[in-house]
Motif scaffolding. Sequence first.
Motif, PDB file in Angstrom:
ATOM      1  N   GLY A 377       0.779  -1.226   0.000  1.00  0.00           N
ATOM      2  CA  GLY A 377       0.000   0.000   0.000  1.00  0.00           C
ATOM      3  C   GLY A 377       0.809   1.273   0.000  1.00  0.00           C
ATOM      4  N   SER A 378       2.114   1.221  -0.298  1.00  0.00           N
ATOM      5  CA  SER A 378       2.946   2.431  -0.263  1.00  0.00           C
ATOM      6  C   SER A 378       2.863   3.182  -1.592  1.00  0.00           C
ATOM      7  N   TRP A 379       2.884   4.495  -1.526  1.00  0.00           N
ATOM      8  CA  TRP A 379       2.856   5.327  -2.726  1.00  0.00           C
ATOM      9  C   TRP A 379       3.619   6.621  -2.446  1.00  0.00           C
ATOM     10  N   PHE A 380       3.983   7.338  -3.495  1.00  0.00           N
ATOM     11  CA  PHE A 380       4.715   8.595  -3.350  1.00  0.00           C
ATOM     12  C   PHE A 380       4.464   9.444  -4.591  1.00  0.00           C
ATOM     13  N   ASP A 381       4.829  10.706  -4.493  1.00  0.00           N
ATOM     14  CA  ASP A 381       4.671  11.606  -5.638  1.00  0.00           C
ATOM     15  C   ASP A 381       5.559  12.825  -5.455  1.00  0.00           C
ATOM     16  N   VAL A 382       5.947  13.421  -6.569  1.00  0.00           N
ATOM     17  CA  VAL A 382       6.700  14.672  -6.610  1.00  0.00           C
ATOM     18  C   VAL A 382       5.908  15.611  -7.507  1.00  0.00           C
ATOM     19  N   ILE A 383       5.449  16.749  -6.960  1.00  0.00           N
ATOM     20  CA  ILE A 383       4.516  17.624  -7.674  1.00  0.00           C
ATOM     21  C   ILE A 383       5.088  19.038  -7.718  1.00  0.00           C
ATOM     22  N   PRO A 384       5.467  19.549  -8.895  1.00  0.00           N
ATOM     23  CA  PRO A 384       5.912  20.944  -8.991  1.00  0.00           C
ATOM     24  C   PRO A 384       4.757  21.897  -8.684  1.00  0.00           C
ATOM     25  N   LEU A 385       5.061  22.959  -7.952  1.00  0.00           N
ATOM     26  CA  LEU A 385       4.067  23.961  -7.593  1.00  0.00           C
ATOM     27  C   LEU A 385       4.486  25.319  -8.138  1.00  0.00           C
ATOM     28  N   SER A 386       3.622  26.279  -7.987  1.00  0.00           N
ATOM     29  CA  SER A 386       3.934  27.634  -8.441  1.00  0.00           C
ATOM     30  C   SER A 386       5.053  28.235  -7.600  1.00  0.00           C
ATOM     31  N   GLY A 387       5.692  29.266  -8.159  1.00  0.00           N
ATOM     32  CA  GLY A 387       6.748  29.946  -7.433  1.00  0.00           C
ATOM     33  C   GLY A 387       7.994  29.108  -7.266  1.00  0.00           C
ATOM     34  N   ALA A 388       8.240  28.156  -8.188  1.00  0.00           N
ATOM     35  CA  ALA A 388       9.413  27.283  -8.172  1.00  0.00           C
ATOM     36  C   ALA A 388       9.414  26.329  -6.991  1.00  0.00           C
ATOM     37  N   ARG A 389       8.303  26.202  -6.280  1.00  0.00           N
ATOM     38  CA  ARG A 389       8.224  25.294  -5.144  1.00  0.00           C
ATOM     39  C   ARG A 389       7.920  23.873  -5.617  1.00  0.00           C
ATOM     40  N   VAL A 390       8.073  22.932  -4.715  1.00  0.00           N
ATOM     41  CA  VAL A 390       7.796  21.542  -5.041  1.00  0.00           C
ATOM     42  C   VAL A 390       7.152  20.885  -3.823  1.00  0.00           C
ATOM     43  N   LEU A 394       4.313  11.196   0.451  1.00  0.00           N
ATOM     44  CA  LEU A 394       4.465   9.741   0.523  1.00  0.00           C
ATOM     45  C   LEU A 394       3.486   9.226   1.566  1.00  0.00           C
ATOM     46  N   GLY A 395       2.913   8.063   1.301  1.00  0.00           N
ATOM     47  CA  GLY A 395       1.934   7.519   2.237  1.00  0.00           C
ATOM     48  C   GLY A 395       1.823   6.015   2.160  1.00  0.00           C
ATOM     49  N   ASP A 396       1.012   5.473   3.052  1.00  0.00           N
ATOM     50  CA  ASP A 396       0.752   4.028   3.117  1.00  0.00           C
ATOM     51  C   ASP A 396      -0.741   3.799   3.240  1.00  0.00           C
ATOM     52  N   ILE A 397      -1.202   2.783   2.517  1.00  0.00           N
ATOM     53  CA  ILE A 397      -2.601   2.374   2.591  1.00  0.00           C
ATOM     54  C   ILE A 397      -2.648   0.981   3.203  1.00  0.00           C
ATOM     55  N   PRO A 398      -3.511   0.734   4.189  1.00  0.00           N
ATOM     56  CA  PRO A 398      -3.573  -0.590   4.823  1.00  0.00           C
ATOM     57  C   PRO A 398      -4.283  -1.611   3.945  1.00  0.00           C
ATOM     58  N   ALA A 399      -3.725  -1.853   2.769  1.00  0.00           N
ATOM     59  CA  ALA A 399      -4.302  -2.817   1.830  1.00  0.00           C
ATOM     60  C   ALA A 399      -3.176  -3.439   1.033  1.00  0.00           C
ATOM     61  N   HIS A 479       1.724   9.486   9.621  1.00  0.00           N
ATOM     62  CA  HIS A 479       2.910   8.952   8.954  1.00  0.00           C
ATOM     63  C   HIS A 479       4.161   9.371   9.717  1.00  0.00           C
ATOM     64  N   PRO A 480       5.194   8.513   9.727  1.00  0.00           N
ATOM     65  CA  PRO A 480       6.425   8.870  10.451  1.00  0.00           C
ATOM     66  C   PRO A 480       7.100  10.088   9.843  1.00  0.00           C
ATOM     67  N   PRO A 481       7.786  10.888  10.659  1.00  0.00           N
ATOM     68  CA  PRO A 481       8.420  12.115  10.173  1.00  0.00           C
ATOM     69  C   PRO A 481       9.599  11.803   9.265  1.00  0.00           C
ATOM     70  N   PRO A 482       9.950  12.737   8.376  1.00  0.00           N
ATOM     71  CA  PRO A 482      11.090  12.504   7.492  1.00  0.00           C
ATOM     72  C   PRO A 482      12.408  12.631   8.242  1.00  0.00           C
ATOM     73  N   TYR A 525       9.899   8.055   3.767  1.00  0.00           N
ATOM     74  CA  TYR A 525       9.960   6.607   3.671  1.00  0.00           C
ATOM     75  C   TYR A 525       8.629   6.003   4.093  1.00  0.00           C
ATOM     76  N   ALA A 526       8.419   4.746   3.675  1.00  0.00           N
ATOM     77  CA  ALA A 526       7.183   4.038   3.988  1.00  0.00           C
ATOM     78  C   ALA A 526       7.210   3.491   5.416  1.00  0.00           C
ATOM     79  N   GLN A 527       6.038   3.085   5.885  1.00  0.00           N
ATOM     80  CA  GLN A 527       5.927   2.528   7.238  1.00  0.00           C
ATOM     81  C   GLN A 527       6.774   1.276   7.402  1.00  0.00           C
ATOM     82  N   SER A 528       6.973   0.519   6.311  1.00  0.00           N
ATOM     83  CA  SER A 528       7.757  -0.704   6.401  1.00  0.00           C
ATOM     84  C   SER A 528       9.199  -0.408   6.811  1.00  0.00           C
ATOM     85  N   VAL A 529       9.752   0.729   6.371  1.00  0.00           N
ATOM     86  CA  VAL A 529      11.110   1.100   6.755  1.00  0.00           C
ATOM     87  C   VAL A 529      11.165   1.405   8.247  1.00  0.00           C
ATOM     88  N   LEU A 530      10.122   2.076   8.747  1.00  0.00           N
ATOM     89  CA  LEU A 530      10.066   2.385  10.180  1.00  0.00           C
ATOM     90  C   LEU A 530      10.026   1.107  11.004  1.00  0.00           C
TER      91      LEU A 530
END
Length: 717
Positions: A377-390, A394-399, A479-482, A525-530
């Motif tokens: 159930g782990s997933w992640f994404d990188v999303i560009p935002l306005s103002g050169a921000r990003v 990352l998250g986990d789904i219990p499935a 979710h655990p802190p980075p 990181y995903a919950q499995s790493v924790l």
Amino acid sequence: MDFPAEASARSWSANTPERLMPREEDLAILDALFTQSPIGVAVYDTRLRLVRANPALERIHGVPNDRLLGHRIGTVLPALDVTGIESRLATVLETGLPVVGTEHRGRTPADPGRDHVWMTSSFVLTGPDGRRLGVTDLIIDVTDRHRARERLVLLDEATARIGSTLDVTRTAQELADVLVPRLADLVSIELLDGVVTGEEAPPSGADGVTLHLAARKVSQPGITEKLRLVGEAQDFPADTPHAQALADGQPRLLPVVDPDVDWVRDSPDPRVQALLTHGAHSLMVVPLRARDTVLGLAHLYRTAAQPDAFEPDDLVYVQELAARAAVCVDNARRYTRERTAAITLQQSMLPRSVPEQCAVEVAHHYRPARAHAGVGGSWFDVIPLSGARVALTLGDIPATGAEASACMGQICSAVRTLAQLDLAPDEVLARLDDIVPRLVEREHTAGFAPILEKLVGATCLYAVYDPVSRHCVMASAGHPPPVVADPAGQVHFANLPSNQPLGLGDAVFEPYTIELAEGSTLALYAQSVLAARNADQTLHERLCAIIGQSGRSPNEIGQAVATAVIPHLAAEDDLALLVARTRSLDSVHVATWDLPCDPAAVASTRSLATRQLDQWGLEHLAFTTELIVSELVTNAIRYGSPPIRLRLIRDQMLICEVSDASSTSPHIRRAATIDEGGRGLFLVAQCSHRWGSRYDATGKTIWAEQPTDGTPLSMEP
């Protein structure tokens, strides 16, 4: 010492107080018992010479008794285990203790091409005075019973060994391992196209088929010379027993492979001749059939190492093994198909490449789980935002499995949509928390609620990094802190409130802001790493040391972390990592002006923007930039509230931002012919690559982006 038959008969006679029948009849019965018994009887004297044998023993050995009598057995039947037999007889003769149920094997002139197994019972013969006269063997041919028992044992072993995993080629190899060397010297397991990859087996025809060698087992390594390698394909002509067995689904038994038969003699494949060169003399071809579908073939060869030809009983037995193995292969094929579909669906939702942006150097690593169709159930994404921000999320789904992919599609789409609204991290999570129960409620009527209910309890970490201010704002839903590492290699965990997972009714997700020096490393990181880290303190220390290595790229750090963590993961856990190295945009790339709330300042603002473009070498954008700046500043002065600020950012795009303290939302519209206003945002949209607005605690910002490579923008309405 030799003794006559009369003495033997007297020694076997029952010494009863009263004789029940005349002596002549008594001796006749004993003679009939000896001559008519189906059990072989051999009588040896004290020197272990055969002195009497019944007709059953003659049939067993295939040697006339008159050739046996007076000789030790080793001189007449050397193919037997002479040493073992005579050792047993000598022991019985010496101790007087019988030995019952001893098995030995060998070949006799009666059936020289086949190993036989006999069960013998030995006992000493004594006279009336107690003197030992010799020793007797009672012999029963138990070859068929012994073979049946061995095959039952092998069948039980095969049941335990075949299908230990849901891997097609591994299952095929397990079948081959069971058959060699007990039944054959060479076994090849061939599968049809697509079976290994989980696809449906193609229909087979009689005009020739192509099979892929999935597994092979040999008793002698030299046999495989000039043969195909595992994984290679081979076409079998229609006249071969292989193609015929595949076409009609029936096995083929060739007790003797005739080198002059057409499919052997005329075969252009040198590998067929290579088999004959190595002494392949007997062949069985058995289809692997499961659920009315032929998946492939098992073909078995015997060489000089096993001179016995295959028999019909062998074919029946191999068919039973092949049927069990075929079900296991088909289960593995179906699992492979479901696993491939689930992974494909999941990976289509995950970013395949990092989008273009200058805020961070980022690398991602994902490894599917080894169980539950290979998807966690782990997933992640990188999303560009306005103002050169990003935005990094990352998250986990219990499935797991297909359920994980279905839930992932829903939550990833929701996160990407909310990200485009330029919401703060805590607000993104708050809206996600509101969306989750709505999705479950909506799908109750469609029958998908049991799947989407897995969204409840999902965790998510959402962080936004601004390369201009070097501030990173983040929020967590369970979710655990980075992990944060500064350029000097100091590692710590962000002091981030974890809050409740999504869908549990806690709508408050406290944000956390941290200032990151240029070159800092941020690891999500995903919950499995924790879980792996908490279970092994040494692993925790290793991970911190790896992330703190500022001299390594994010990709190298991610690979090192994955290598360290994977051995500690459970089969149902997947691995998701997102490693970012921060960058910053300084005054060379950013220009900012505070503007008076006066319409007369619009002209001077255009001049400021034009001069800045000249310094950056972007003179070709002067016209459109003046138009964008003029319209945005005019709207801020007319409809907004001070303070008003203009900011130009030179990134991959030229970004123009105008901020004010008002939260009034601008709306683009198409002005009528007689309207005096309403065209400002429409012109901004036409002159820019994209535009939008975002809000914060101090007001709003209207922004517009233009490509810096001189690509012309359409000015058509």
